[in-house]
Motif scaffolding. Structure first.
Motif, PDB file in Angstrom:
ATOM      1  N   LEU A   3      30.018 -11.564   6.636  1.00 46.24           N
ATOM      2  CA  LEU A   3      29.743 -10.233   6.113  1.00 46.24           C
ATOM      3  C   LEU A   3      28.793 -10.327   4.932  1.00 46.24           C
ATOM      4  N   VAL A   4      29.081 -11.235   4.013  1.00 43.78           N
ATOM      5  CA  VAL A   4      28.216 -11.422   2.843  1.00 43.78           C
ATOM      6  C   VAL A   4      26.840 -11.916   3.282  1.00 43.78           C
ATOM      7  N   ALA A   5      26.812 -12.861   4.214  1.00 43.32           N
ATOM      8  CA  ALA A   5      25.531 -13.384   4.703  1.00 43.32           C
ATOM      9  C   ALA A   5      24.710 -12.283   5.357  1.00 43.32           C
ATOM     10  N   ASN A   6      25.348 -11.410   6.130  1.00 37.04           N
ATOM     11  CA  ASN A   6      24.629 -10.302   6.761  1.00 37.04           C
ATOM     12  C   ASN A   6      24.086  -9.326   5.732  1.00 37.04           C
ATOM     13  N   LEU A   7      24.861  -9.033   4.697  1.00 34.65           N
ATOM     14  CA  LEU A   7      24.377  -8.139   3.643  1.00 34.65           C
ATOM     15  C   LEU A   7      23.171  -8.736   2.932  1.00 34.65           C
ATOM     16  N   ILE A   8      23.246 -10.021   2.626  1.00 33.69           N
ATOM     17  CA  ILE A   8      22.129 -10.690   1.954  1.00 33.69           C
ATOM     18  C   ILE A   8      20.914 -10.727   2.868  1.00 33.69           C
ATOM     19  N   ALA A   9      21.104 -11.061   4.126  1.00 30.09           N
ATOM     20  CA  ALA A   9      19.991 -11.122   5.075  1.00 30.09           C
ATOM     21  C   ALA A   9      19.329  -9.767   5.224  1.00 30.09           C
ATOM     22  N   ASN A  10      20.128  -8.697   5.306  1.00 24.54           N
ATOM     23  CA  ASN A  10      19.550  -7.352   5.423  1.00 24.54           C
ATOM     24  C   ASN A  10      18.776  -6.976   4.176  1.00 24.54           C
ATOM     25  N   GLU A  11      19.272  -7.387   3.022  1.00 25.62           N
ATOM     26  CA  GLU A  11      18.581  -7.091   1.762  1.00 25.62           C
ATOM     27  C   GLU A  11      17.248  -7.833   1.693  1.00 25.62           C
ATOM     28  N   GLN A  12      17.229  -9.059   2.218  1.00 23.95           N
ATOM     29  CA  GLN A  12      16.049  -9.895   2.116  1.00 23.95           C
ATOM     30  C   GLN A  12      15.086  -9.736   3.288  1.00 23.95           C
ATOM     31  N   ALA A  13      15.490  -9.049   4.310  1.00 19.87           N
ATOM     32  CA  ALA A  13      14.656  -8.924   5.502  1.00 19.87           C
ATOM     33  C   ALA A  13      13.466  -8.008   5.240  1.00 19.87           C
ATOM     34  N   PRO A  14      12.312  -8.364   5.786  1.00 24.44           N
ATOM     35  CA  PRO A  14      11.155  -7.469   5.663  1.00 24.44           C
ATOM     36  C   PRO A  14      11.377  -6.184   6.456  1.00 24.44           C
ATOM     37  N   ILE A  15      10.753  -5.108   5.996  1.00 22.70           N
ATOM     38  CA  ILE A  15      10.874  -3.830   6.693  1.00 22.70           C
ATOM     39  C   ILE A  15       9.577  -3.533   7.426  1.00 22.70           C
ATOM     40  N   ALA A  16       9.674  -2.779   8.485  1.00 21.11           N
ATOM     41  CA  ALA A  16       8.484  -2.399   9.258  1.00 21.11           C
ATOM     42  C   ALA A  16       7.832  -1.204   8.573  1.00 21.11           C
ATOM     43  N   ILE A  17       6.526  -1.307   8.345  1.00 19.87           N
ATOM     44  CA  ILE A  17       5.780  -0.189   7.785  1.00 19.87           C
ATOM     45  C   ILE A  17       4.620   0.143   8.707  1.00 19.87           C
ATOM     46  N   ASN A  18       4.165   1.376   8.614  1.00 19.90           N
ATOM     47  CA  ASN A  18       3.015   1.813   9.407  1.00 19.90           C
ATOM     48  C   ASN A  18       1.764   1.763   8.553  1.00 19.90           C
ATOM     49  N   VAL A  19       0.728   1.164   9.125  1.00 21.28           N
ATOM     50  CA  VAL A  19      -0.599   1.144   8.504  1.00 21.28           C
ATOM     51  C   VAL A  19      -1.524   1.765   9.536  1.00 21.28           C
ATOM     52  N   GLY A  20      -1.882   3.026   9.299  1.00 19.48           N
ATOM     53  CA  GLY A  20      -2.609   3.774  10.317  1.00 19.48           C
ATOM     54  C   GLY A  20      -1.682   3.974  11.502  1.00 19.48           C
ATOM     55  N   ASN A  21      -2.127   3.532  12.676  1.00 18.88           N
ATOM     56  CA  ASN A  21      -1.255   3.644  13.853  1.00 18.88           C
ATOM     57  C   ASN A  21      -0.680   2.279  14.265  1.00 18.88           C
ATOM     58  N   GLU A  22      -0.762   1.316  13.375  1.00 21.31           N
ATOM     59  CA  GLU A  22      -0.218  -0.034  13.602  1.00 21.31           C
ATOM     60  C   GLU A  22       1.045  -0.225  12.772  1.00 21.31           C
ATOM     61  N   THR A  23       1.852  -1.201  13.142  1.00 18.54           N
ATOM     62  CA  THR A  23       3.073  -1.525  12.411  1.00 18.54           C
ATOM     63  C   THR A  23       3.051  -2.991  12.014  1.00 18.54           C
ATOM     64  N   MET A  24       3.500  -3.267  10.797  1.00  8.78           N
ATOM     65  CA  MET A  24       3.649  -4.653  10.359  1.00  8.78           C
ATOM     66  C   MET A  24       4.889  -4.774   9.481  1.00  8.78           C
ATOM     67  N   LYS A  25       5.411  -5.992   9.357  1.00  6.39           N
ATOM     68  CA  LYS A  25       6.591  -6.249   8.535  1.00  6.39           C
ATOM     69  C   LYS A  25       6.151  -6.564   7.111  1.00  6.39           C
ATOM     70  N   LEU A  26       6.795  -5.909   6.140  1.00 10.62           N
ATOM     71  CA  LEU A  26       6.417  -6.064   4.730  1.00 10.62           C
ATOM     72  C   LEU A  26       7.662  -6.244   3.886  1.00 10.62           C
ATOM     73  N   LYS A  27       7.541  -7.082   2.886  1.00 10.03           N
ATOM     74  CA  LYS A  27       8.615  -7.298   1.922  1.00 10.03           C
ATOM     75  C   LYS A  27       7.982  -7.386   0.544  1.00 10.03           C
ATOM     76  N   LYS A  28       8.573  -6.678  -0.424  1.00 14.11           N
ATOM     77  CA  LYS A  28       8.077  -6.710  -1.797  1.00 14.11           C
ATOM     78  C   LYS A  28       8.942  -7.658  -2.606  1.00 14.11           C
ATOM     79  N   GLU A  29       8.290  -8.536  -3.350  1.00 15.39           N
ATOM     80  CA  GLU A  29       9.047  -9.515  -4.126  1.00 15.39           C
ATOM     81  C   GLU A  29       8.186 -10.091  -5.240  1.00 15.39           C
ATOM     82  N   TYR A  30       8.865 -10.480  -6.314  1.00 18.46           N
ATOM     83  CA  TYR A  30       8.190 -11.177  -7.405  1.00 18.46           C
ATOM     84  C   TYR A  30       8.099 -12.639  -7.006  1.00 18.46           C
ATOM     85  N   VAL A  31       6.889 -13.178  -6.940  1.00 18.55           N
ATOM     86  CA  VAL A  31       6.690 -14.572  -6.551  1.00 18.55           C
ATOM     87  C   VAL A  31       5.699 -15.244  -7.488  1.00 18.55           C
TER      88      VAL A  31
END
Length: 172
Positions: free
Chosen positions: A43-71
């Motif tokens: 359960l904890v691992a799934n919560l962490i994975a969902n928090e860290q997983a990239p989200i799908a965003i639309n750029v024009g009519n295309e979709t890509m996975k994006l994640k925002k993070e301090y690196v």
């Protein structure tokens, strides 16, 4: 008197052996603890994975996975600080820097300008391209995704948006 001593020893022996833990008891306790731990840990691992997983965003009519993070960029002999831009195409992540550097070296042999980034955890990300343009990031993402020479594990590749680069743009 010897008879009482003998009975006492026999009673102590019986008492001591009756409390003995058997391998079966150990195994049952282990399996019970393991089952309870897996439910909680998963359960904890799934919560962490969902928090860290990239989200799908639309750029024009295309979709890509994006994640925002301090690196931050992990320096080496080839990579300079100016390689880190707002959008970075990530093709792998590792807990060990050695593994990240190994993948970065393999990506270099395929013609990518790969480099290693790290977050605060630290997790080490292998990136193969960087840009300040979201549209160009989409093109680089699609190029990496369609490269048949590389077999990616899910959810790779994805785009990492460097939070500090966003802040730098806002404060300029």
């Amino acid at each position: 008197m010897g008879y009482i001593k003998y009975i006492g020893i026999v009673i102590m022996f019986i008492f001591a052996t009756s409390c003995k833990t058997t391998e079966r008891n150990y195994r049952e306790a282990y399996e019970l603890a393991k089952g309870a731990g897996l439910q909680h840990d998963s359960l904890v691992a799934n919560l962490i994975a969902n928090e860290q997983a990239p989200i799908a965003i639309n750029v024009g009519n295309e979709t890509m996975k994006l994640k925002k993070e301090y690196v931050s960029l992990i320096a080496d002999d080839v990579t300079t600080k100016d390689v880190l831009k707002q959008y970075n195409i990530v093709v792998g992540s590792f807990r060990q820097i050695f593994n990240a550097r190994s993948m970065a070296a393999r990506m270099l042999t395929l013609g990518y300008k790969s480099y290693v980034l790290s977050n605060r955890t630290p997790i080490y990300f292998v990136a193969v391209a960087s840009t300040d343009s979201l549209d160009e990031a989409l093109l680089l993402y699609k190029k990496a995704k369609s490269d048949v020479r590389v077999v990616y594990k899910a959810p790779f590749p994805w785009v990492l948006e460097s939070v500090q680069k966003v802040r730098e743009k806002v404060h300029k």
